[in-house]
Design a protein around this motif. Structure first.
Motif, PDB file in Angstrom:
ATOM      1  N   LYS A 120      29.379  -3.879  25.337  1.00 17.53           N
ATOM      2  CA  LYS A 120      28.407  -2.823  25.105  1.00 17.53           C
ATOM      3  C   LYS A 120      27.825  -2.985  23.701  1.00 17.53           C
ATOM      4  CE  LYS A 120      28.108   2.199  25.145  1.00 17.53           C
ATOM      5  NZ  LYS A 120      28.847   3.443  25.236  1.00 17.53           N
ATOM      6  N   VAL A 121      26.612  -2.510  23.519  1.00 12.29           N
ATOM      7  CA  VAL A 121      25.991  -2.497  22.202  1.00 12.29           C
ATOM      8  C   VAL A 121      25.601  -1.060  21.899  1.00 12.29           C
ATOM      9  CG1 VAL A 121      24.081  -3.307  20.778  1.00 12.29           C
ATOM     10  CG2 VAL A 121      25.069  -4.824  22.487  1.00 12.29           C
ATOM     11  N   SER A 122      26.078  -0.551  20.762  1.00 14.87           N
ATOM     12  CA  SER A 122      25.697   0.811  20.379  1.00 14.87           C
ATOM     13  C   SER A 122      25.572   0.896  18.860  1.00 14.87           C
ATOM     14  CB  SER A 122      26.711   1.834  20.897  1.00 14.87           C
ATOM     15  OG  SER A 122      27.984   1.581  20.380  1.00 14.87           O
ATOM     16  N   ASP A 123      24.483   1.493  18.410  1.00 10.22           N
ATOM     17  CA  ASP A 123      24.202   1.688  16.985  1.00 10.22           C
ATOM     18  C   ASP A 123      24.268   0.383  16.193  1.00 10.22           C
ATOM     19  OD1 ASP A 123      23.872   4.435  17.379  1.00 10.22           O
ATOM     20  OD2 ASP A 123      26.024   4.804  17.134  1.00 10.22           O
ATOM     21  N   GLY A 124      23.803  -0.714  16.775  1.00 10.95           N
ATOM     22  CA  GLY A 124      23.766  -1.992  16.080  1.00 10.95           C
ATOM     23  C   GLY A 124      25.107  -2.692  15.992  1.00 10.95           C
ATOM     24  N   VAL A 125      26.128  -2.159  16.654  1.00 10.84           N
ATOM     25  CA  VAL A 125      27.460  -2.763  16.645  1.00 10.84           C
ATOM     26  C   VAL A 125      27.765  -3.251  18.067  1.00 10.84           C
ATOM     27  CG1 VAL A 125      29.926  -2.342  16.288  1.00 10.84           C
ATOM     28  CG2 VAL A 125      28.238  -1.238  14.799  1.00 10.84           C
ATOM     29  N   VAL A 126      28.241  -4.499  18.163  1.00 11.22           N
ATOM     30  CA  VAL A 126      28.630  -4.999  19.480  1.00 11.22           C
ATOM     31  C   VAL A 126      30.068  -4.601  19.740  1.00 11.22           C
ATOM     32  CG1 VAL A 126      26.961  -6.881  19.578  1.00 11.22           C
ATOM     33  CG2 VAL A 126      29.158  -7.294  18.528  1.00 11.22           C
ATOM     34  N   ARG A 127      30.309  -4.048  20.916  1.00 12.55           N
ATOM     35  CA  ARG A 127      31.648  -3.651  21.334  1.00 12.55           C
ATOM     36  C   ARG A 127      32.166  -4.790  22.193  1.00 12.55           C
ATOM     37  NH1 ARG A 127      32.880   1.833  21.624  1.00 12.55           N
ATOM     38  NH2 ARG A 127      34.902   0.832  21.713  1.00 12.55           N
ATOM     39  N   VAL A 128      33.249  -5.428  21.771  1.00 13.10           N
ATOM     40  CA  VAL A 128      33.704  -6.667  22.392  1.00 13.10           C
ATOM     41  C   VAL A 128      35.116  -6.530  22.975  1.00 13.10           C
ATOM     42  CG1 VAL A 128      32.264  -8.085  20.925  1.00 13.10           C
ATOM     43  CG2 VAL A 128      34.600  -7.604  20.211  1.00 13.10           C
ATOM     44  N   SER A 129      35.414  -7.427  23.898  1.00 16.64           N
ATOM     45  CA  SER A 129      36.731  -7.470  24.528  1.00 16.64           C
ATOM     46  C   SER A 129      37.167  -8.926  24.593  1.00 16.64           C
ATOM     47  CB  SER A 129      36.641  -6.872  25.934  1.00 16.64           C
ATOM     48  OG  SER A 129      37.908  -6.828  26.523  1.00 16.64           O
ATOM     49  N   ASP A 130      38.466  -9.141  24.579  1.00 16.70           N
ATOM     50  CA  ASP A 130      39.024 -10.497  24.672  1.00 16.70           C
ATOM     51  C   ASP A 130      38.623 -11.095  26.014  1.00 16.70           C
ATOM     52  OD1 ASP A 130      40.581 -12.788  24.785  1.00 16.70           O
ATOM     53  OD2 ASP A 130      42.351 -11.835  23.901  1.00 16.70           O
ATOM     54  N   LEU A 131      38.018 -12.281  25.989  1.00 19.48           N
ATOM     55  CA  LEU A 131      37.524 -12.922  27.214  1.00 19.48           C
ATOM     56  C   LEU A 131      38.670 -13.416  28.090  1.00 19.48           C
ATOM     57  CD1 LEU A 131      35.048 -13.960  28.799  1.00 19.48           C
ATOM     58  CD2 LEU A 131      35.253 -16.087  27.513  1.00 19.48           C
TER      59      LEU A 131
END
Length: 160
Positions: free
Chosen positions: A147-158
């Motif tokens: 997800k992308v919110s407020d210019g920050v990418v929200r990431v998860s371990d692939l």
């Protein structure tokens, strides 16, 4: 007649130098490089034809004019039009990052921010990242942008 050709040769060269600096100001309707190339080719062809052939002034003028038109068309279709279509943009929307795969460059803590590198086309981009699942991510971990919110990418371990 030779003076006329020398004027076109020198004038075309000077015109080329000037239009390098103001070419964008003149807009799309006027292609100064084509005019300068044609003028320079006209002058150069005329000088060479006068010096190395026995043609009369009228014939030299006509042949020089044909060479100038050919040079203008060559520059227009061989350089100007292809160059106009070759613009490349690295612009992208942050929303396009969702689903992209990258790598953690600065560790992402459970509740703070880190940094990830994501490949876009031929370039790598660096983004501020936070953990989507609340799990810490160490440097070198392959991630996916959830997800992308407020210019920050929200990431998860692939690989989880």
């Amino acid at each position: 007649m030779e003076t006329l050709f020398w004027c076109f040769l020198i004038g075309g060269a000077l015109f080329t130098i000037v239009t390098v600096f103001i070419g964008d100001v003149l807009g799309d309707w006027f292609k100064p490089i084509v005019v300068a190339g044609a003028g320079t080719a006209f002058g150069g062809a005329g000088i060479l034809l006068l010096k190395y052939t026995a043609l009369g002034n009228g014939a030299v003028f006509a042949i020089s004019l044909l060479i100038a038109v050919a040079a203008a068309l060559l520059v227009l279709f061989g350089f100007v039009f292809p160059a106009a279509n070759s613009e490349v943009s690295m612009g992208f929307s942050m929303q396009e990052l969702e689903g992209k795969i990258g790598e953690v460059t600065i560790p992402v803590p459970e509740t703070g921010y880190g940094e990830v590198m994501i490949k876009l086309g031929a370039a790598n981009t660096i983004h501020t990242a936070s953990s989507f699942d609340g799990m810490p991510l160490s440097a070198g971990t392959r991630i996916v942008v959830v997800k992308v919110s407020d210019g920050v990418v929200r990431v998860s371990d692939l690989e989880m």
